[in-house]
Design an enzyme around this catalytic site. Structure first.
Site, PDB file in Angstrom:
ATOM      1  N   PRO A 171      54.234  52.928  16.247  1.00  0.00           N
ATOM      2  CA  PRO A 171      54.690  51.559  15.977  1.00  0.00           C
ATOM      3  C   PRO A 171      56.201  51.439  16.167  1.00  0.00           C
ATOM      4  CG  PRO A 171      53.240  52.340  14.232  1.00  0.00           C
ATOM      5  CD  PRO A 171      53.563  53.524  15.085  1.00  0.00           C
TER       6      PRO A 171
ATOM      7  N   CYS B 132      59.177  48.422  16.096  1.00  0.00           N
ATOM      8  CA  CYS B 132      59.551  47.026  15.892  1.00  0.00           C
ATOM      9  C   CYS B 132      60.244  46.480  17.127  1.00  0.00           C
ATOM     10  CB  CYS B 132      60.470  46.896  14.679  1.00  0.00           C
ATOM     11  SG  CYS B 132      59.642  47.193  13.106  1.00  0.00           S
TER      12      CYS B 132
ATOM     13  N   GLN C  35      49.858  48.514  12.482  1.00  0.00           N
ATOM     14  CA  GLN C  35      50.487  49.021  11.266  1.00  0.00           C
ATOM     15  C   GLN C  35      50.774  47.841  10.344  1.00  0.00           C
ATOM     16  OE1 GLN C  35      54.737  50.300  11.020  1.00  0.00           O
ATOM     17  NE2 GLN C  35      53.883  52.351  10.759  1.00  0.00           N
TER      18      GLN C  35
ATOM     19  N   TYR D 154      60.134  51.388   2.767  1.00  0.00           N
ATOM     20  CA  TYR D 154      59.547  50.071   2.575  1.00  0.00           C
ATOM     21  C   TYR D 154      58.719  50.073   1.295  1.00  0.00           C
ATOM     22  CZ  TYR D 154      61.385  49.417   7.235  1.00  0.00           C
ATOM     23  OH  TYR D 154      62.242  49.352   8.311  1.00  0.00           O
TER      24      TYR D 154
ATOM     25  N   ARG E  51      50.911  56.044   7.108  1.00  0.00           N
ATOM     26  CA  ARG E  51      52.195  56.674   7.453  1.00  0.00           C
ATOM     27  C   ARG E  51      52.981  56.867   6.168  1.00  0.00           C
ATOM     28  NH1 ARG E  51      56.383  55.308  12.316  1.00  0.00           N
ATOM     29  NH2 ARG E  51      54.975  56.785  13.331  1.00  0.00           N
TER      30      ARG E  51
END
Length: 356
Positions: free
Chosen positions: A24, A26, A100, A182, A230
């Protein structure tokens, strides 16, 4: 012997034809969470290039779960059609589309990297970040709002709803983003979680939200399709999350129906000293795999066919996830197959260039 990189891997009812995954990445190229032509070309070209699993970038489960105002989203039904256009193309190339699902937590409401990466005020289109505790990521960041009981329930509900939309959009793999500082990582790391309720303090309490989110996702996702998680296997800071913690967490996630751990590191502390270098995170995927029996993916400065093959052939991981190398070379798998003398099918439109 055949290159391990180009051998199949079965996860539940899905078989991957090779072990190369688009990690993944961004793109910060959405408006109000909608996929664009950029996403179609960016992701579609990697499917044409021979990767068998294409993981879409961190896709926000709620507006406040975005990192930036330019993030991809799955918080409303209107997002489905644009994503379905891309997953249909990827599937037509013989590849597997995955997504994701993410919530940025205290690292939300900042501008895209090429716009400065600084906090975005409400007056400029920003929003209030949330977190386990009112601790900012950087000293100069605004304090996040500590989630209350209703907020925690909303996070679980948002992941559940996004999972159902992901299925309608044509995805076949869900990856829960619990890494890089996150929201879900913030909960399980003691450096960002100072709660004293059922979601803070002990290891069991700090991993509770991730396990609840995982259970909600797994229950809403078909049994034949895999769920990845993840994680950041270490915070790289004394007193923070460790590889020992990651091994223990993986055992719990295995009991909650998770099929693979995507082992990354760091991201929860702004001044952590991370010894980045070729394959620097492989050891974490290897240890988790060896001690739990859970399939793992390795990520982090994997740049050559020989390096990727060695990771898999030596049983350090089951998949390799490439990010920046795919930005440099969308056709990495086709070129890797030539390097390793493996026979990987090319799109019929490109076959005339397969052998020089």
């Amino acid at each position: 012997m055949a290159a391990t990189l180009f051998t199949p891997l079965r996860l539940r009812g899905m078989e991957l034809k090779n072990r190369i995954v688009v990690s993944p990445m961004c793109q910060y190229s959405s408006e109000d969470g909608f996929a664009t032509d950029w996403h179609l070309v960016h992701l579609g070209s990697r499917a044409v290039g021979g990767a068998d699993l294409i993981l879409f970038e961190a896709t926000a489960v709620s507006p406040e779960g975005r990192i930036t105002p330019d993030d991809l989203g799955l918080w409303k039904d209107e997002h489905i059609a644009g994503l379905q256009r891309i997953t249909s193309f990827i599937t037509a190339q013989g590849a597997v589309p995955g997504v994701q699902l993410a919530h940025a937590g205290r690292k939300a409401s900042v501008s895209s990297p090429w716009k400065g990466g600084e906090p975005v005020a409400a007056a400029a289109g920003g929003w209030q970040p949330v977190a386990p505790s009112a601790l900012p990521f950087r000293p100069t960041d605004p304090k996040p709002l500590a989630l209350d009981t209703a907020g925690l329930r909303e996070v679980r509900d948002d992941f559940r709803a996004a999972t159902k939309r992901a299925l309608m959009a044509g995805f076949k793999v869900i990856e829960i983003h619990a890494a890089h500082g996150y929201l879900l990582h913030e909960f399980f790391s003691p450096l960002s979680n100072q709660r004293t309720d059922a979601y803070g303090g002990s290891f069991e309490n700090r991993i509770r939200l991730l396990l609840e989110v995982t259970a909600a996702v797994r229950k809403s996702w078909p049994d034949e399709y895999p769920v990845f998680v993840r994680i950041s296997a270490t915070d790289w800071v004394d007193g923070g999350w460790t590889i020992d913690d990651s091994v223990a967490l993986t055992r719990e996630l295995k009991n909650h129906g998770v099929d693979l751990i995507d082992a990354s590191t760091g991201g929860n502390v702004s001044d952590a000293k991370i010894p980045a270098g070729p394959g620097y995170q492989v050891e974490f995927a290897e240890r988790i795999r060896q001690e739990t029996g859970m399939p793992t993916g390795s990520v982090g400065i994997i740049t050559t066919a020989e390096q990727a093959e060695e990771i898999l052939a030596s049983e350090q991981a089951d998949l390799v996830l490439l990010a920046r190398e795919f930005l440099r070379d969308p056709y990495f798998p086709l070129h890797a197959a030539q390097t390793l003398d493996a026979d990987l099918a090319w799109p019929v439109q490109y076959e005339r260039a397969k052998r020089q």
